[in-house]
Design an enzyme around this catalytic site. Structure first.
Site, mmCIF file in Angstrom:
data_model
loop_
_atom_site.group_PDB
_atom_site.id
_atom_site.type_symbol
_atom_site.label_atom_id
_atom_site.label_comp_id
_atom_site.label_asym_id
_atom_site.label_seq_id
_atom_site.Cartn_x
_atom_site.Cartn_y
_atom_site.Cartn_z
ATOM 1 C CG ASP A 27 -2.254 0.980 1.162
ATOM 2 O OD1 ASP A 27 -1.769 2.380 0.658
ATOM 3 O OD2 ASP A 27 -3.144 0.748 1.301
ATOM 4 C CG ASN A 82 -7.727 6.912 5.532
ATOM 5 O OD1 ASN A 82 -6.531 7.188 5.500
ATOM 6 N ND2 ASN A 82 -8.506 6.825 4.349
ATOM 7 C CB CYS A 137 -14.896 4.152 -0.827
ATOM 8 S SG CYS A 137 -15.590 2.237 -0.940
ATOM 9 C CB CYS A 154 -14.391 15.650 -8.147
ATOM 10 S SG CYS A 154 -12.818 14.818 -8.375
#
Length: 403
Positions: free
Chosen positions: A71, A79, A202, A345
Site C-alpha cells: 500500500d 480513513n 468509496c 471533486c
C-alpha cells in the site's frame, strides 16, 4: 523468519502457538493439520484500507505464517471510521508500516512483509509469484483488473472484495474447484474496466463504516477455507451483501469463451493494462497539491470549479462555481479571462478528467486539478485558514467584477 526459512515446511506448532490457536485446534475440521497449513501459508494483501484492515486482523490472528502488505498511501483522518487498524494520531504515517506494527503485536509468531508502493505493472508478477493466495483490498477498477490478470497468469487464487455505500461483494477467482478445474475470474463477470473518472470509488460515493469490516471478514474466511481445505469456497459464486436490509444473495457465474485471458492468439493482457492504467487512473498531470492551492488562493483570484453532481454539493462544499463534469466543456468555451482555474471533486479523479477537457480548449488560463479533492482539503491541518482565504478570495472576485 527469512523467506528461505519460510520455504521449509513447518511440521509442528510451538507451545505459544498451541495456546494462541487452542480454539482452532478444538475444531475437528481444522485441528493440528489445519493450523499447520495456516502456519505454512503465505497471503498477499493488496491495499491496507477498509477491506485490508479487517482481513489482515483476522488472517494474522488465525496464524497465517507469512503476510505481505502492499500500500502506497498514508493515513488520513477520513480513513479511521472504517480502517480499524489505524488511529487519528497515526495521521500522515504509511498505512503498511502502521498495519505491520499493530499486527505484529497481535501475533508475534508470524512474519509480515511490507511494500510502500503501488501494485503496478512493474511489480505485479513478481509479488503474485511469491505468495500462495492474493487478497484484493483495492477500491478502483484498473487495480482490480491488473490484480486479476496477474493472478490468472501466475496461477494464484484471488479473494475479491468490493464495497460501495451499503453494498458489498465477495467471491474467489481463479481457484481450483472440487474437480480440479480452474474457476472463473473477474473478466468472466466484466470484460474490462470502465472510465475511472465515471466509475466512483468509496472516496467519491462514500461507504458505511461497518460494511468493509463485514466484507473484509468474509474475505478472511474465504482465505482460511482455501488454505485448510474446509467448507465450500465462493468459487464461481458472487455473494452480494446488503447492509441496509441485512440480506445476502448469490449470483452464479462461470468461465466465458471470449475471455481475452484465455485467447492464446492475443498478446498478454497485462501489457494492455499499462495503457488503461495511464489513461484512466489519476496521474500527475494538472495536479495541484493542497499546500500549493493554499499559496495560490492567498496570492490571486481564481476560478474554483466544483465538478461533482448536485446532490454531492448539497451535502458539503467549499464554494466555487458548480459545473458538473458533463458540462465542463461548455463552461470552458465561455471563459474569457486568464485567472487560474482550479477544479475539484471528491477525490481528484473527475477533476483531473475535467482539467484534461479544458486543457484541450487552448484557454489562456492555467488549469489545475486539486490533488486528493475535497477529501484532502477537509482533512488538511490548514483547513480553517484555507476556508478563510477562499471566503476572502470570493469577496475579492465580487469586488473585481463590480469594477
Amino acid at each position: 523468519m527469512s523467506r528461505e526459512a519460510n520455504a521449509i515446511e513447518h511440521d509442528q506448532l510451538t507451545a505459544g502457538e498451541m495456546g494462541m490457536y487452542s480454539r482452532h485446534l478444538l475444531i475437528p475440521a481444522i485441528g493440528i493439520k489445519g493450523q499447520l497449513a495456516l502456519k505454512n501459508a503465505s497471503v498477499l494483501m493488496i491495499g491496507a484500507g477498509g477491506l485490508g484492515c479487517p482481513a489482515l486482523l483476522y488472517l494474522a490472528a488465525a496464524g497465517v505464517g507469512r503476510l505481505g502488505i502492499i500500500d502506497a498511501d498514508q493515513i488520513n483522518v477520513s480513513n479511521v471510521h472504517r480502517q480499524v487498524l489505524f488511529r487519528i494520531t497515526d495521521k500522515g504515517q504509511n498505512k503498511a508500516d502502521v498495519a505491520k506494527r499493530r499486527l505484529q503485536k497481535l501475533n508475534p509468531y508470524i512474519e509480515i512483509e511490507t511494500w510502500i508502493e503501488r501494485f503496478n505493472l512493474d511489480n505485479a508478477q513478481a509479488l503474485v509469484a511469491d505468495y500462495d493466495i492474493i487478497v484484493d483490498g483495492t477500491d478502483n477498477f484498473t487495480a482490480k483488473y491488473l490484480i486479476n490478470d496477474a493472478c490468472f497468469y501466475g496461477g494464484k487464487p484471488l479473494v475479491y472484495g468490493a464495497i460501495m455505500q451499503f453494498e458489498g461483494h465477495v467471491t474467489v477467482f481463479n481457484a481450483l474447484d472440487e474437480q480440479g478445474r480452474r474457476g472463473a475470474n473477474y473478466r468472466d463477470l466484466y470484460d474490462g474496466p470502465p472510465d475511472a473518472a465515471l466509475a466512483p470509488n468509496c472516496a467519491e460515493a462514500g461507504v458505511l463504516g461497518v460494511l468493509p469490516g463485514m466484507i473484509g471478514c468474509f474475505q478472511a474466511n474465504e482465505v482460511i477455507k482455501l488454505i485448510t481445505g474446509i467448507g465450500r469456497p465462493l468459487i464461481n459464486r458472487l455473494m452480494v451483501y446488503d447492509a441496509l436490509e441485512a440480506t445476502s444473495r448469490e449470483i452464479s457465474f462461470s468461465p466465458v469463451a471470449d475471455n481475452p485471458l484465455r485467447d492464446p492468439m492475443r498478446p498478454p493482457v497485462l501489457e494492455e493494462m499499462a495503457q488503461v492504467c495511464s489513461a484512466s487512473g489519476v496521474s500527475n498531470d494538472f495536479m495541484l497539491s493542497i499546500d500549493d492551492f493554499a499559496a495560490l488562493i492567498s496570492e490571486t483570484s481564481i476560478h474554483l470549479i466544483d465538478v461533482r453532481e448536485g446532490d454531492e454539493r448539497e451535502q458539503v462544499s467549499i464554494g466555487g462555481e458548480h459545473v458538473p463534469l458533463g458540462q465542463v466543456g461548455g463552461w470552458g468555451a465561455q471563459c474569457r479571462d486568464d485567472r487560474p482555474i482550479v477544479i475539484y471533486c471528491q477525490s481528484g479523479v473527475r477533476s483531473q478528467k475535467a482539467a484534461r477537457i479544458l486543457a484541450q480548449q487552448a484557454l489562456t488560463s492555467p488549469v489545475f486539478s486539486l490533488k486528493g479533492g475535497l477529501s484532502a482539503f477537509l482533512g488538511a491541518d490548514t483547513y480553517p485558514q484555507m476556508m478563510a482565504e477562499l471566503v476572502f478570495c470570493e469577496c475579492r472576485m465580487s469586488h473585481e467584477a463590480r469594477l
